[in-house]
Design a protein around this motif. Structure first.
Motif: not given
Length: 105
Positions: A55-56, A58, A46, A49-50
């Motif tokens: 995006r999750q 990928t 997470s 990702e941030e």
């Protein structure tokens, strides 16, 4: 008079094969960004990702490639999976790439 050193082409070809294998996983922008971020230390999905805006789906796919190639390892803590770079050769390559291509402060 010094004689030029002969290059062992068999050894050179084997080294080139290893170099190509080391560079292939880095030849993808998302994987390269992931590895660069992970040089800062272990991070969970997470957070990656941030920070990277990947995006999750990928992100998971590219982390899977890096894991399959032996560049990163994981550990689970509760619901989170944490990734870290474990390949010292990859770290050395990333350090050179950083010095050549990343902005200087």
């Amino acid at each position: 008079m010094d004689t030029p050193t002969q290059i062992d082409m068999s050894a050179m070809r084997a080294a080139a094969t290893r170099a190509v294998a080391a560079l292939k996983p880095l030849a993808n922008e998302d994987r390269l960004l992931l590895l660069c971020q992970l040089t800062q230390g272990e991070q969970c999905v997470s957070d990656l990702e941030e920070k990277l805006g990947i995006r999750q789906p990928t992100l998971s796919q590219q982390l899977g490639v890096l894991r399959d190639q032996g560049l990163v390892a994981t550990r689970r803590q509760g619901k989170n999976i944490y990734y870290r770079v474990v390949d010292p050769d990859a770290l050395a390559i990333l350090q050179v790439l950083y010095s050549l291509y990343c902005p200087k402060d």
